[in-house]
Design a protein around this motif. Sequence first.
Motif, PDB file in Angstrom:
ATOM      1  N   HIS A  18      36.988  32.866  31.024  1.00  0.00           N
ATOM      2  CA  HIS A  18      38.382  33.183  30.708  1.00  0.00           C
ATOM      3  C   HIS A  18      39.153  31.911  30.343  1.00  0.00           C
ATOM      4  CE1 HIS A  18      38.122  37.289  32.695  1.00  0.00           C
ATOM      5  NE2 HIS A  18      38.777  37.523  31.586  1.00  0.00           N
ATOM      6  N   LEU A  19      38.836  30.829  31.063  1.00  0.00           N
ATOM      7  CA  LEU A  19      39.543  29.588  30.776  1.00  0.00           C
ATOM      8  C   LEU A  19      39.282  29.129  29.344  1.00  0.00           C
ATOM      9  CD1 LEU A  19      41.227  27.153  31.698  1.00  0.00           C
ATOM     10  CD2 LEU A  19      39.129  26.100  32.553  1.00  0.00           C
ATOM     11  N   ASP A  20      38.025  29.226  28.920  1.00  0.00           N
ATOM     12  CA  ASP A  20      37.724  28.766  27.560  1.00  0.00           C
ATOM     13  C   ASP A  20      38.298  29.690  26.501  1.00  0.00           C
ATOM     14  OD1 ASP A  20      36.669  26.437  28.322  1.00  0.00           O
ATOM     15  OD2 ASP A  20      34.636  26.783  27.568  1.00  0.00           O
ATOM     16  N   ILE A  21      38.312  30.995  26.811  1.00  0.00           N
ATOM     17  CA  ILE A  21      38.917  31.934  25.854  1.00  0.00           C
ATOM     18  C   ILE A  21      40.417  31.683  25.783  1.00  0.00           C
ATOM     19  CG2 ILE A  21      39.391  34.383  25.425  1.00  0.00           C
ATOM     20  CD1 ILE A  21      36.584  34.930  26.671  1.00  0.00           C
ATOM     21  N   LEU A  22      40.983  31.416  26.941  1.00  0.00           N
ATOM     22  CA  LEU A  22      42.426  31.127  26.988  1.00  0.00           C
ATOM     23  C   LEU A  22      42.744  29.854  26.213  1.00  0.00           C
ATOM     24  CD1 LEU A  22      45.144  31.970  28.481  1.00  0.00           C
ATOM     25  CD2 LEU A  22      44.593  30.138  30.080  1.00  0.00           C
ATOM     26  N   ARG A  23      41.904  28.832  26.404  1.00  0.00           N
ATOM     27  CA  ARG A  23      42.165  27.562  25.733  1.00  0.00           C
ATOM     28  C   ARG A  23      42.040  27.682  24.218  1.00  0.00           C
ATOM     29  NH1 ARG A  23      39.251  22.500  28.451  1.00  0.00           N
ATOM     30  NH2 ARG A  23      37.360  23.780  28.378  1.00  0.00           N
TER      31      ARG A  23
ATOM     32  N   TYR B 230      48.688  36.938  25.694  1.00  0.00           N
ATOM     33  CA  TYR B 230      47.684  36.590  24.673  1.00  0.00           C
ATOM     34  C   TYR B 230      46.327  37.248  24.898  1.00  0.00           C
ATOM     35  CZ  TYR B 230      50.683  33.444  22.123  1.00  0.00           C
ATOM     36  OH  TYR B 230      51.670  32.957  21.342  1.00  0.00           O
ATOM     37  N   ILE B 231      45.753  36.934  26.047  1.00  0.00           N
ATOM     38  CA  ILE B 231      44.403  37.480  26.258  1.00  0.00           C
ATOM     39  C   ILE B 231      44.358  38.307  27.546  1.00  0.00           C
ATOM     40  CG2 ILE B 231      43.324  35.537  25.056  1.00  0.00           C
ATOM     41  CD1 ILE B 231      42.295  34.789  28.032  1.00  0.00           C
ATOM     42  N   PRO B 232      43.469  39.296  27.583  1.00  0.00           N
ATOM     43  CA  PRO B 232      43.330  40.060  28.825  1.00  0.00           C
ATOM     44  C   PRO B 232      42.522  39.263  29.861  1.00  0.00           C
ATOM     45  CG  PRO B 232      42.334  41.211  26.935  1.00  0.00           C
ATOM     46  CD  PRO B 232      42.568  39.814  26.520  1.00  0.00           C
ATOM     47  N   TYR B 233      42.848  39.442  31.122  1.00  0.00           N
ATOM     48  CA  TYR B 233      42.006  38.875  32.181  1.00  0.00           C
ATOM     49  C   TYR B 233      41.249  40.030  32.812  1.00  0.00           C
ATOM     50  CZ  TYR B 233      40.342  35.634  35.658  1.00  0.00           C
ATOM     51  OH  TYR B 233      39.509  34.839  36.411  1.00  0.00           O
ATOM     52  N   SER B 234      39.968  40.078  32.520  1.00  0.00           N
ATOM     53  CA  SER B 234      39.170  41.237  32.907  1.00  0.00           C
ATOM     54  C   SER B 234      38.529  41.034  34.272  1.00  0.00           C
ATOM     55  CB  SER B 234      38.112  41.447  31.820  1.00  0.00           C
ATOM     56  OG  SER B 234      37.162  42.354  32.248  1.00  0.00           O
ATOM     57  N   GLU B 235      38.849  41.920  35.207  1.00  0.00           N
ATOM     58  CA  GLU B 235      38.350  41.748  36.574  1.00  0.00           C
ATOM     59  C   GLU B 235      37.493  42.898  37.065  1.00  0.00           C
ATOM     60  OE1 GLU B 235      41.611  40.133  39.276  1.00  0.00           O
ATOM     61  OE2 GLU B 235      42.691  40.808  37.505  1.00  0.00           O
ATOM     62  N   THR B 236      37.435  43.975  36.295  1.00  0.00           N
ATOM     63  CA  THR B 236      36.664  45.117  36.767  1.00  0.00           C
ATOM     64  C   THR B 236      35.660  45.534  35.699  1.00  0.00           C
ATOM     65  OG1 THR B 236      38.396  46.523  35.864  1.00  0.00           O
ATOM     66  CG2 THR B 236      38.460  46.124  38.231  1.00  0.00           C
ATOM     67  N   TYR B 237      34.671  46.290  36.139  1.00  0.00           N
ATOM     68  CA  TYR B 237      33.747  46.862  35.174  1.00  0.00           C
ATOM     69  C   TYR B 237      33.711  48.346  35.398  1.00  0.00           C
ATOM     70  CZ  TYR B 237      29.749  48.326  32.571  1.00  0.00           C
ATOM     71  OH  TYR B 237      28.935  48.992  31.689  1.00  0.00           O
TER      72      TYR B 237
ATOM     73  N   VAL C 146      49.835  33.221  29.387  1.00  0.00           N
ATOM     74  CA  VAL C 146      49.041  32.044  29.700  1.00  0.00           C
ATOM     75  C   VAL C 146      49.155  31.722  31.189  1.00  0.00           C
ATOM     76  CG1 VAL C 146      48.755  29.594  29.212  1.00  0.00           C
ATOM     77  CG2 VAL C 146      49.349  31.160  27.364  1.00  0.00           C
ATOM     78  N   THR C 147      50.367  31.787  31.708  1.00  0.00           N
ATOM     79  CA  THR C 147      50.581  31.462  33.117  1.00  0.00           C
ATOM     80  C   THR C 147      49.805  32.414  34.016  1.00  0.00           C
ATOM     81  OG1 THR C 147      52.831  31.256  32.296  1.00  0.00           O
ATOM     82  CG2 THR C 147      52.459  30.756  34.619  1.00  0.00           C
ATOM     83  N   SER C 148      49.933  33.697  33.716  1.00  0.00           N
ATOM     84  CA  SER C 148      49.277  34.684  34.545  1.00  0.00           C
ATOM     85  C   SER C 148      47.761  34.497  34.516  1.00  0.00           C
ATOM     86  CB  SER C 148      49.682  36.056  34.042  1.00  0.00           C
ATOM     87  OG  SER C 148      48.832  37.027  34.552  1.00  0.00           O
ATOM     88  N   CYS C 149      47.208  34.233  33.328  1.00  0.00           N
ATOM     89  CA  CYS C 149      45.763  34.010  33.227  1.00  0.00           C
ATOM     90  C   CYS C 149      45.368  32.781  34.028  1.00  0.00           C
ATOM     91  CB  CYS C 149      45.346  33.834  31.769  1.00  0.00           C
ATOM     92  SG  CYS C 149      45.329  35.372  30.855  1.00  0.00           S
ATOM     93  N   SER C 150      46.146  31.718  33.868  1.00  0.00           N
ATOM     94  CA  SER C 150      45.824  30.477  34.578  1.00  0.00           C
ATOM     95  C   SER C 150      45.777  30.717  36.079  1.00  0.00           C
ATOM     96  CB  SER C 150      46.876  29.403  34.285  1.00  0.00           C
ATOM     97  OG  SER C 150      46.748  28.982  32.961  1.00  0.00           O
ATOM     98  N   GLU C 151      46.742  31.447  36.567  1.00  0.00           N
ATOM     99  CA  GLU C 151      46.774  31.724  38.013  1.00  0.00           C
ATOM    100  C   GLU C 151      45.517  32.450  38.449  1.00  0.00           C
ATOM    101  OE1 GLU C 151      50.402  33.865  38.493  1.00  0.00           O
ATOM    102  OE2 GLU C 151      51.631  32.038  38.317  1.00  0.00           O
ATOM    103  N   LYS C 152      45.119  33.435  37.663  1.00  0.00           N
ATOM    104  CA  LYS C 152      43.940  34.201  38.046  1.00  0.00           C
ATOM    105  C   LYS C 152      42.666  33.368  37.951  1.00  0.00           C
ATOM    106  CE  LYS C 152      45.754  38.755  37.265  1.00  0.00           C
ATOM    107  NZ  LYS C 152      45.777  39.982  36.484  1.00  0.00           N
ATOM    108  N   ILE C 153      42.630  32.481  36.945  1.00  0.00           N
ATOM    109  CA  ILE C 153      41.451  31.616  36.798  1.00  0.00           C
ATOM    110  C   ILE C 153      41.325  30.743  38.043  1.00  0.00           C
ATOM    111  CG2 ILE C 153      40.583  29.612  35.542  1.00  0.00           C
ATOM    112  CD1 ILE C 153      41.918  30.987  32.996  1.00  0.00           C
ATOM    113  N   ILE C 154      42.457  30.154  38.430  1.00  0.00           N
ATOM    114  CA  ILE C 154      42.441  29.259  39.585  1.00  0.00           C
ATOM    115  C   ILE C 154      42.099  30.025  40.862  1.00  0.00           C
ATOM    116  CG2 ILE C 154      43.967  27.869  41.049  1.00  0.00           C
ATOM    117  CD1 ILE C 154      45.260  27.005  38.240  1.00  0.00           C
ATOM    118  N   ARG C 155      42.695  31.212  40.989  1.00  0.00           N
ATOM    119  CA  ARG C 155      42.408  32.038  42.164  1.00  0.00           C
ATOM    120  C   ARG C 155      40.908  32.329  42.279  1.00  0.00           C
ATOM    121  NH1 ARG C 155      43.572  37.944  40.983  1.00  0.00           N
ATOM    122  NH2 ARG C 155      41.578  37.536  39.961  1.00  0.00           N
TER     123      ARG C 155
END
Lengths: 487, 1130
Positions: A156-161, A175-182, A192-201
């Motif tokens: 996700h980080l690389d897609i975000l970047r 911008y991009i979805p953060y996918s957490e389920t299948y 961007v902020t929301s994705c970053s938070e989830k990446i770090i989490r």
Amino acid sequence: MKNKLILLVIFLSVIFTSCNDWLDITPEDIVEETVLFETGNGYRNALNGVYSNISSSDMYAQEMTWGFQDVIAQYYDYRKMSRNSSYYKYVRKYNYDNNDVKSILNGIWVRGYKSIANCNNLISNIEDEDASKFAMGKEEKDMIHGEALALRAFLHLDILRLFAPAPINDDGKPYIPYSETYPSILQGAETVTSCSEKIIRDLEKARLLVAGFDTIPERKAWFRTRLRIEAVDGQGSSDMPDDLFYAYRGFRMNYYAITAVLARAYAYAGDFEKAYKAAEEITLVEDEFGGKTFKFSSDYKTAKLYDGVLFALNNKKLTEYFDVYDTGNYKSLALNMNGLFDGEEGDVRNSFIRVEGSYRKTYVSKKYLKTDDTGFTTVINSEMIPIIRLSELYYIMGEYLYSIGQTTEAIEMLKAVRIARKVPNDLPEEVNSMDDFKREILRDAKRDFIGEGQLFYMYKRFNVKPYSKMETKDFVMPIPDSEHINL
Amino acid sequence: MKKIGNCYLLWGRWSNHLLKMKLLFLFCIVSVFQLSAEVFSQNARISLSMNNAKLSEIFDKIEDLSDVTFLYRDAEVLPIGGISVDVSNRLVSEVVMMCLEDTKLSYKFVDNTVVLTTKSAKELAADPVKKITIKGKVTDKKGEPLPGVSVGIKGSNLGVSTDVDGNFSLTVVEKKNLVLLFSFIGMKSQELKYNKQQKIVVVMKDNDQKLDDVVVTGYSNINKSSFTGSAVTVTKDDLLKVSKTNIVAALQSFDPSFRIQENNEWGSDPNALPEMYIRGRSGIGVKDLDRSVLSKSSLKDNPNLPIFIMDGFQVSVQKLYDFDPNRIESITILKDAASTAIYGSRAANGVVVITTVTPKAGKLNVTYNFTGRVTVPDLSDYNLMNSRELIATEVAAGFYEGEGFHEKQQLIKELNGKYNNLARGIDTYWLSKPLRSVFNSKHSIFIETGSDNIRFGVNANYNKEDGVMKDSYRDRIGGGFYVDYRVNKFQIRNSISYNVINAQDSPYGSFNEYSSALPYDRYTDDEGMPLRLLHEWHSLSSDRTNPLYESTLKNFSRNSYEELINNTSINYYVNNHLSIKGQFSITKQSSINEYFLDPLSNRNVDKLSVRNLSSGTYRETKGDRLDWNANFLVAYNRSISDHNINLTVGLNAVSNSSEDISSEYRGFPSGTLSSINFAEEIYEKPTKSENRNRLIGFLTNLNYTYNNIYLLDASCRLDGSSEFGSDNKFAPFWSTGVGINIHKYKFLEDNYIISLLKVRASYGSSGKVNFPAYVARTTYDILSKDWYRTGFGTSLKALGNMDLTWEKTNTLDYGFELGLFDNKLYMKAAYYNKRTVDLITQVTVPTSSGFSQFYDNMGEVENKGLELTVRGSVIKTEDIDLTLYANIASNKNKILAISKSLKAYNDKVDDYYESRYSGNIEVSKPLSKYQEGASLTAIYGMKSLGIDPATGQEIFEKRNGEITRTWDPKEQIVLGDREPTAQGAFGFNYRYKQFSLYTSFMYQFGGQTYNSTLVTKVENARIYNENVDKRVFDDRWKQPGDITIYKSIADDSGYTKPSSRFVQDYNVVSLSSITAGYDFKANWMKTAHISMLRFELGSNNLFRISSVKQERGTSYPFARTVNISLKASF
């Protein structure tokens, strides 16, 4: 009568169950999920599958390292490139509307999210899994779980970047979805902020999960380069993992790899202090003899200088992919040497560039060149895709120190890399501001990251354009058409 | 209750003291009421119907019905059984006498008690019993003796079998009303009253019920008059009248709800398989944006295709398309739930049941059929310009008004060049270049022979079908062997057939290359050889290739398959009511698809050049299929007085597996050297695809009638499929139907007007499975090629949907049948409402899910409609017979609910128009969208107000009424519906003596179509580069004030996007078939041993009138056919 009825019921139930079995067709060339995850080994395969998937040429074996990514970082000599039919000449001009360029970006996107989906399905299955299924019990279960989680965040980080603006230019739009389920079909895009938070989490959580395996004292030896990357132990064979799955931790999301990615994620999100702390943690790791576990190469034998590589991927065909661009009279991926080693030709990194021709010389990085040498370290070197290395952590640490005013210490961090690369100690230009410092980081990073795809992200994060005709919007790749369903 | 012994004679034993008491008590009562009792008991009348019963049971029954009691000895009475009585309102004494007829017992009424005694020897002797011997012979229809026929006396156990010569001799006690019963497996049982005939001759008839009277459901044959479902039966003769070669097309004439999707692109291509649907469409299938341009039909995942059952097992449309109509005995189209529910999960789109001809017993009989067809291309829809017209149009469109000296010079030179060609007489009629008229012949022969125990049949057929485009063909060769063996209660049948189909597409390529070619172009060099490239009049982005050049090369595109089918069935007739049937069929098919591009071809991606030395491609796909189907059925069929039960219980198991291997080779030395041995390289690793699926169904089907008036059908099926996730493997399907035969009521029985009046209704659910295997599960691929450093990996293959459930269609159907004046006027009507829920559709998903598509249950679609068939016999005498018929069907399709994903697809369609370059011809096509409340076949586009006479530009109206000049995809609305309001067929069947004439017209009205010809060939005609429709010059806007429907002739702003201007009402009438026949009946035939000789002349699609004038058959033209046929039997 009653007996007959019972017999009938039994008969029918036998028929029914046997029918059910008959209807269960096991396909020849694919494996069902339930079958795969019946054993702990299946989880290993699923995890290997993710590494294998992202090590493909449409991601890290080409486009996200020495291919697309380095082309947009303007590493290559456009005069050589334009003489070839390669579509990289459109990439170089940030011509994202070109169909070939679109298909590269689509490839990254699709492969990236498919790998994320693989991680998610693995995670959702392993969460409720009994630890006894795994060869090494809970340790292994947590390790696989953690690695999958870390890979999800890393991707996700690389897609975000790539597909979202850097925080410095962020407009707060999703911008991009953060996918957490299948399966995750109706996942909306996030900011961007929301994705970053989830990446770090996710990375923080993953780090804790693998810590149980990677950070215990008995495994200190496993992270020396000899074991981590070469899987050879010179100091007592008892330390060697006897299972292939535990060997080569350097090619997997081990604790330190995750921590390094975390440092990268914090730095990208602008949380320099936490980035510093994560980076520092790695530089302080000690091996069982009290020495530093992670240190810069000192023997300079391999072009990838892999002593300092914290996380790498692997692809056997890596050099074949590169070889396509290294044939004929005009090498399409010849380096543009302008300003690369000016006045500092003694830099050891300069020796990893092949020079051909006499009049108009052609410079090609040796990192991905084919070699006839079948020596063990050569094979490791030629199949390896470095993803994150120690120098990036030093740059991150330096950046933080400079930002809090510890300029001398900051410069020391940069110098540490330069010394390790045999560059004269003094910086070629004075550093009087943060911009100057960033310029010096870029100067060094450009040499260190040849063929590794990281330079573009640094330009993007610093908002420095590598090419005069580039526009700020060119830093953000358009989301591929295949995503545009507007759910 | 039992009566024992004879108390007067004290012969017997008292078995029970209680009885004794009872008898004593009885005596008391009897003596008191003696007089009246005598009257009541002996003269009481009873009605009784018992079949094959024990004598004691009958006595019990009589006791229940009257006051009579019986006294007898167990030993004498209990063993006697097999007695049938069927009396109504008869004296008790009569009934008792009848029951004792064949026994040695005599009876005596003692008051109310019947006392039974064994006849003494004297009595027996004195009894005027006369034995008689009945002799006779049994033969079949053709007069051949029938051995093994069982001959019995009705109501007794006596019986014999006929000998080898069919003779029998039976000695029985003479009595009144002696009825002989003849029965034989596979033949109709017969009864014959014995009237002291000297010699009885009985002709047995085959048990084949008259096809018109039977509904063949594939699992059982149900009497039409008792059936409550909706079905259409077509017999062989009717079918052949419409078409001698194409079964599928012919069916359209008989059922107005059965329609072949009009294929405007592939026209009369013999290799384009028809797509059909029954009673509207319910599924979406492959959507416009995902459609592959090259496929001639989307049969594979077509969600509207009915299933075809041939002799008990499912066959493909392709099989039916290639099948010889002469081999068909009957076709039944099952439409509603009551008739299709026994096919459960496959039946939602209707079921077409086909039975094939079986050999008859008798002497050697040879039937030969010949059909010759002359097929000519039908170009009447094309209206293209010639050289002079085209050049004039180019000039008028302003292509030669350049700016600047240089450009003007250039243009003048170009125009002069064209004029020069014109002057030299170059005016190529391109349309005729790839076309030809063909004569095709078809032969089929059937030889049958055998006795009644064993019959054989051999058939062979050859059908050569050349298409109207040069060198396109489809040849079918087949043969089969049939054996039918009957012994005792068993009947064993086996048929084996082998078919080979070879097909080739025309090397001339697509017809639209010719319809767009410029008439003033020179296409040959001075030696008359086709040029590789045509003259470049002005600079173009790509070379101007000559489509005719390709025909001189060795390109080919062929496919062929061969199949072997074996079908075995064993019937065991347990008794007259119960039969057990086992059936097993196996089909093995291997196919090969080959495609070769000559290295010299312009179609090669890497054309030959100085830099590229190798070119040419060969692709092949080899496929193997193995399907088997097993049925196990138990059928119970019985009439008990007024109750008629027809019950079938069974099991059906199906397994299909197929495997395809595709490979591609590149680099060939020349067109003639196309063997893979000459290829330079194998291109990429060959791929193998495997597909397996299994289905099992448990089924029961009940048809019950009471008094032939009240009708009930009920069926249910539990189906399990391997294609679903483990949670949803099995699903039940069911149906029930009720009906009343009003005409069978007493008050209508002899009504001279109404001869048939039946009302019926049914409701039930059925399903369908039509998606690739494995999509319902999460599966992983083994990454065999890329091992990772720490071991091999696996990766998700597809987005499996575990929640995928069966798509179900609930059908309500009711209707009536009315026959007047002895059915001279017959009318049948039905109303149905089909609601498909949980529609399975391929859904495109954002790739951030990791995948691009998956399958989901979503949406609801409703089809409701009306069907009406009328048939009237106008004249019916021995010599003249005239029948008129007409049918009509109206279907209304409506999407009731759609999923979010499908809405997203709509947006994708909008994006498609927005993102495409307007010069791309693709944007001119209206794409299907899906809206709740609209039809699946709705045409979408923007509402146009026409062309502004002042500017020649188009004016649109937005949804909110605003007027605009810009086309906005978001403003698209439903402009029309491709589905007609009504469609059907009508015609007549006329016979005068041996001459007959049959016609079938097809019609449809009330629907719309999007006239693409007007867009691409008129309004957006690329006048400068392609030939165009003649309407361009006359009808397009030229100057202010012109009131036209087409944009300015000088407009080159790209293709016109879907606009209401081009939506036209589509009404069509065509003469789909006309056949005139003559049956020879002459004396010379007998001497030549010809039992039948028939000659026919017919035509298909002789004319067609349509309200829309557009080019039809764009890639392959339509054709008209005239055929002659000859049928002879020896």
